[in-house]
Design an enzyme around this catalytic site. Structure first.
Site, PDB file in Angstrom:
ATOM      1  N   ARG A  60       1.149  -1.660   0.120  1.00  0.00           N
ATOM      2  CA  ARG A  60       0.415  -0.333   0.505  1.00  0.00           C
ATOM      3  C   ARG A  60       0.523   0.976  -0.392  1.00  0.00           C
ATOM      4  NH1 ARG A  60      -4.316  -1.832   3.718  1.00  0.00           N
ATOM      5  NH2 ARG A  60      -2.578  -1.776   4.838  1.00  0.00           N
ATOM      6  N   LYS A 168      -0.521 -19.381   5.500  1.00  0.00           N
ATOM      7  CA  LYS A 168      -1.956 -20.134   7.003  1.00  0.00           C
ATOM      8  C   LYS A 168      -2.209 -18.657   6.828  1.00  0.00           C
ATOM      9  CE  LYS A 168      -0.626 -21.236  10.879  1.00  0.00           C
ATOM     10  NZ  LYS A 168       0.278 -19.746  11.107  1.00  0.00           N
ATOM     11  N   ASP A 197       3.150 -24.940   4.268  1.00  0.00           N
ATOM     12  CA  ASP A 197       3.389 -24.936   5.882  1.00  0.00           C
ATOM     13  C   ASP A 197       4.910 -24.781   6.753  1.00  0.00           C
ATOM     14  OD1 ASP A 197       3.431 -26.429   8.937  1.00  0.00           O
ATOM     15  OD2 ASP A 197       1.661 -27.012   8.425  1.00  0.00           O
ATOM     16  N   HIS A 198       5.596 -24.024   7.180  1.00  0.00           N
ATOM     17  CA  HIS A 198       6.894 -23.649   6.650  1.00  0.00           C
ATOM     18  C   HIS A 198       7.211 -24.669   7.930  1.00  0.00           C
ATOM     19  CE1 HIS A 198       6.046 -21.884  10.194  1.00  0.00           C
ATOM     20  NE2 HIS A 198       7.815 -22.053  10.689  1.00  0.00           N
ATOM     21  N   LYS A 202      11.497 -27.418   7.672  1.00  0.00           N
ATOM     22  CA  LYS A 202      12.235 -28.206   7.605  1.00  0.00           C
ATOM     23  C   LYS A 202      13.173 -29.304   7.566  1.00  0.00           C
ATOM     24  CE  LYS A 202      10.290 -24.844  12.142  1.00  0.00           C
ATOM     25  NZ  LYS A 202      10.856 -23.699  11.927  1.00  0.00           N
ATOM     26  N   GLU A 236       6.628 -22.640  22.627  1.00  0.00           N
ATOM     27  CA  GLU A 236       7.496 -21.844  22.326  1.00  0.00           C
ATOM     28  C   GLU A 236       7.811 -20.713  23.398  1.00  0.00           C
ATOM     29  OE1 GLU A 236       6.484 -19.641  18.440  1.00  0.00           O
ATOM     30  OE2 GLU A 236       4.499 -20.503  19.215  1.00  0.00           O
ATOM     31  N   ASP A 255      -3.902 -22.048  15.190  1.00  0.00           N
ATOM     32  CA  ASP A 255      -2.414 -20.887  14.668  1.00  0.00           C
ATOM     33  C   ASP A 255      -1.923 -22.089  14.293  1.00  0.00           C
ATOM     34  OD1 ASP A 255      -0.674 -19.149  14.430  1.00  0.00           O
ATOM     35  OD2 ASP A 255      -0.262 -19.273  16.305  1.00  0.00           O
ATOM     36  N   HIS A 260       0.852 -26.670  11.675  1.00  0.00           N
ATOM     37  CA  HIS A 260       1.786 -27.335  12.503  1.00  0.00           C
ATOM     38  C   HIS A 260       1.788 -29.121  12.356  1.00  0.00           C
ATOM     39  CE1 HIS A 260       3.360 -23.598  10.558  1.00  0.00           C
ATOM     40  NE2 HIS A 260       2.959 -22.928  11.639  1.00  0.00           N
ATOM     41  N   LYS A 358       2.554 -21.077  23.860  1.00  0.00           N
ATOM     42  CA  LYS A 358       3.650 -19.278  24.298  1.00  0.00           C
ATOM     43  C   LYS A 358       3.435 -19.441  25.687  1.00  0.00           C
ATOM     44  CE  LYS A 358       2.542 -18.209  19.703  1.00  0.00           C
ATOM     45  NZ  LYS A 358       3.530 -18.396  19.093  1.00  0.00           N
TER      46      LYS A 358
HETATM   47  C1  BG6 Z   1       3.793 -19.453  13.043  1.00  0.00           C
HETATM   48  C2  BG6 Z   1       2.935 -19.363  14.109  1.00  0.00           C
HETATM   49  O1  BG6 Z   1       3.278 -20.246  11.963  1.00  0.00           O
HETATM   50  O2  BG6 Z   1       4.878 -20.704  13.241  1.00  0.00           O
HETATM   51  C3  BG6 Z   1       3.625 -18.865  15.595  1.00  0.00           C
HETATM   52  O3  BG6 Z   1       1.739 -18.354  13.176  1.00  0.00           O
HETATM   53  C4  BG6 Z   1       4.064 -19.393  15.472  1.00  0.00           C
HETATM   54  O4  BG6 Z   1       2.696 -18.240  16.053  1.00  0.00           O
HETATM   55  C5  BG6 Z   1       5.519 -20.084  14.209  1.00  0.00           C
HETATM   56  O5  BG6 Z   1       5.380 -17.945  16.528  1.00  0.00           O
HETATM   57  C6  BG6 Z   1       6.428 -20.945  14.802  1.00  0.00           C
HETATM   58  O6  BG6 Z   1       7.031 -20.949  13.808  1.00  0.00           O
HETATM   59  P1  BG6 Z   1       9.200 -21.664  13.899  1.00  0.00           P
HETATM   60  O7  BG6 Z   1       9.473 -21.831  12.865  1.00  0.00           O
HETATM   61  O8  BG6 Z   1       9.622 -20.364  14.904  1.00  0.00           O
HETATM   62  O9  BG6 Z   1       8.592 -22.407  15.239  1.00  0.00           O
END
Ligand code: BG6
Length: 505
Positions: A60, A168, A197-198, A202, A236, A255, A260, A358
């Site tokens: 934007r 996501k 989905d990251h 890994k 976390e 989340d 994940h 968290k």
């Molecule tokens: C994200 C979540 O997908 O993954 C976050 O939305 C989370 O809340 C994060 O902190 C954690 O990713 P990683 O790779 O640091 O474990």
């Protein structure tokens, strides 16, 4: 993922995409600055991007190419995994462009379309483009509409491939995920949709496939005959940071559990695929997701928590309700523990205890497989008092690796047996460095490898696990836990009443 058995020569060749453009929507946002731009730099630094690779940022702000380039420079320098090299950046920067506009601005999308056309001529990108949606889901429909209107999503007229990458959360529940899938599929063909989905990017998550299917040692014990239970933990130490707008109302289950953790569970529990073709792996994961059952008594077998103020790693942390932009009466959970089951022959009767939260004491993600005790112990009971369950712990992060815990004779003149640990650490065993998850996944998108991207059916099926939990939790208040503690007391009780305890990860 290519199948190394099928294609032994190819394995040694780096995968380099065809000339193409990466168009990032929401390029000034957090994800883009922390992950995407550094990933692009790292790919360039490793020599994995083609000549004629262009990044087109869309956001934007009323900026020009120069402003955007300096934001990208700072972001890349801060987030890069590989050593910083000004010459690499300078070459990349020549091909970083910016289009300013809002998502309902037809003219801005027309400019974007003509920029892509011009780049086709000037940079030889032959019409190839990936559109990365690093934007809130509410903006997906309008951006998709604009891509359709301008013909930018069209493989045929663009003269190359057109792909879309969707971050996501993919939906808020099953119904919204279905609607979103319908919408995306109405603009792009299914094979051109990459849902990120990251966690699947890994190294240690992909190693689950190597561990199980490249070895003969583990598979025979990977079932209910030998496994007592499985614990999956994603802890976390951070709080919600500046993401109140997204997080509040969504909560930990939507989340990270929906995506994940269920993906980790599916990779862990699935049958051997006939090959590593994307469709084969996805089919096996989907079978697991379909077989997952939530507890009959959701109130008894799940725990929701919310952090209170406390101390994490020697620093004071505010409670969730004191976080910026969180309503004082919010009942959003920041912690979930749930006992799941997989209704198939391999896993019948094996509880899967899955937890995430968290503001826990430290950052750790792991899968612990806790084996049954030996059926008979021909020892003096006093000699095996210190012998626990055999365990295999897959450490996803940090300290990527694996630990095998088993009993061993204590040196000396008695037959005492005590638990010991055999430790494999990626950092020690290999000299090669792991790419960051996003680096791997961005490259996969550009080369068109869909293996590590969940398909529509997987995403919808994962919501089928979450929806009944959310329904049962509606109107309930999460249990409090202090920041810096391992979640609410009820989470410990969940295991203790079944004669088990959480591993102190
Ligand atoms: C994200 C979540 O997908 O993954 C976050 O939305 C989370 O809340 C994060 O902190 C954690 O990713 P990683 O790779 O640091 O474990």
């Amino acid at each position: 993922m290519r199948n190394p058995l099928r294609d032994p020569q190819d394995r040694r060749l780096p995968r380099i995409p065809e000339p193409c453009a990466l168009v990032i929507f929401g390029v000034t946002g957090d994800l883009s600055r922390k992950k995407l731009i550094p990933a692009v730099y790292d790919l360039a630094n490793r020599g994995l991007l083609p000549p004629g690779f262009v990044v087109l940022g869309f956001a934007r702000r009323d900026w020009g190419d120069g402003d955007f380039e300096s934001l990208a420079y700072e972001a890349a320098k801060k987030g890069a995994r590989t050593p910083w090299r000004e010459d690499v950046w300078a070459r990349l920067a020549e091909n970083i462009k910016f289009v300013a506009g809002s998502f309902d601005d037809d003219a801005a999308f027309d400019t974007l379309a003509s920029s892509l056309d011009e780049l086709r001529a000037s940079h030889g990108i032959t019409g190839n483009a990936a559109f990365y949606f690093s934007i809130p889901p509410v903006a997906f429909p309008i951006v998709l509409k604009q891509l359709a209107r301008t013909g930018m999503a069209d493989n045929e007229t663009s003269g190359g491939w057109r792909r879309v990458v969707v971050e996501k959360p993919f939906g808020y529940d099953m119904a919204t995920a279905k609607e979103l899938n319908r919408l995306v599929d109405s603009v792009f063909t299914a094979d051109d949709v990459f849902r990120i989905d990251h966690y699947l990017g890994k190294e240690t998550v992909q190693n689950i496939l190597a561990l199980r299917f490249a070895n003969s040692l583990f598979e025979p014990v990977w079932n209910s005959k030998y496994v007592d239970h499985v614990q999956i933990t994603m802890a976390e130490d951070v709080g919600i940071g500046t993401r109140a707008g997204f997080y509040d109302g969504a909560g930990a289950a939507r989340d990270v559990l929906q995506n994940h953790l269920l993906q980790l569970m599916a990779m862990f529990a699935m049958e051997e695929p006939t090959s590593f073709d994307p469709s084969e792996i996805r089919a096996e994961k989907l079978k697991v997701l379909k077989a997952i059952s939530v507890p009959k008594d959701i109130a008894a077998d799940t725990v929701r928590g919310q952090y209170l103020q406390g101390w994490v790693a020697g620093e004071r942390a505010v409670g969730y309700l004191e976080e910026k932009n969180i309503p004082a009466e919010s009942t959003t959970e920041t912690y979930v523990a749930v006992k799941l089951a997989i209704q198939n022959r391999r896993w019948a009767g094996v509880p899967f205890y899955v937890r995430c939260g968290k503001r826990l004491p430290r950052r750790v993600t792991e899968i612990a497989i806790v084996f049954k005790k030996a059926p008979h112990l021909p020892f003096d009971p006093a000699d095996v008092e210190m012998l626990g369950h055999n365990q295999l712990v897959i450490r996803v992060q940090p300290d990527e690796g694996m630990v095998l815990k088993f009993g061993s004779k204590v040196p000396g003149t008695t037959m005492e047996v005590r638990d010991i640990a055999m430790d494999f650490q990626y950092g020690e065993a290999f000299t090669e460095s792991s790419p960051e998850a996003y680096e791997r996944l961005v490259l996969d998108v550009l080369v068109g490898d869909r293996t590590l991207f969940p398909d529509a059916a997987e995403v919808e099926q994962s919501w089928a696990v979450i929806d009944p939990l959310e329904e049962a939790w509606a109107g309930t208040t999460p249990e409090p836990y202090r920041a810096g503690e391992w979640g609410p007391r009820a989470a410990d009780e969940l295991l203790v009443r079944e004669g088990r305890t959480w591993r102190r990860a």
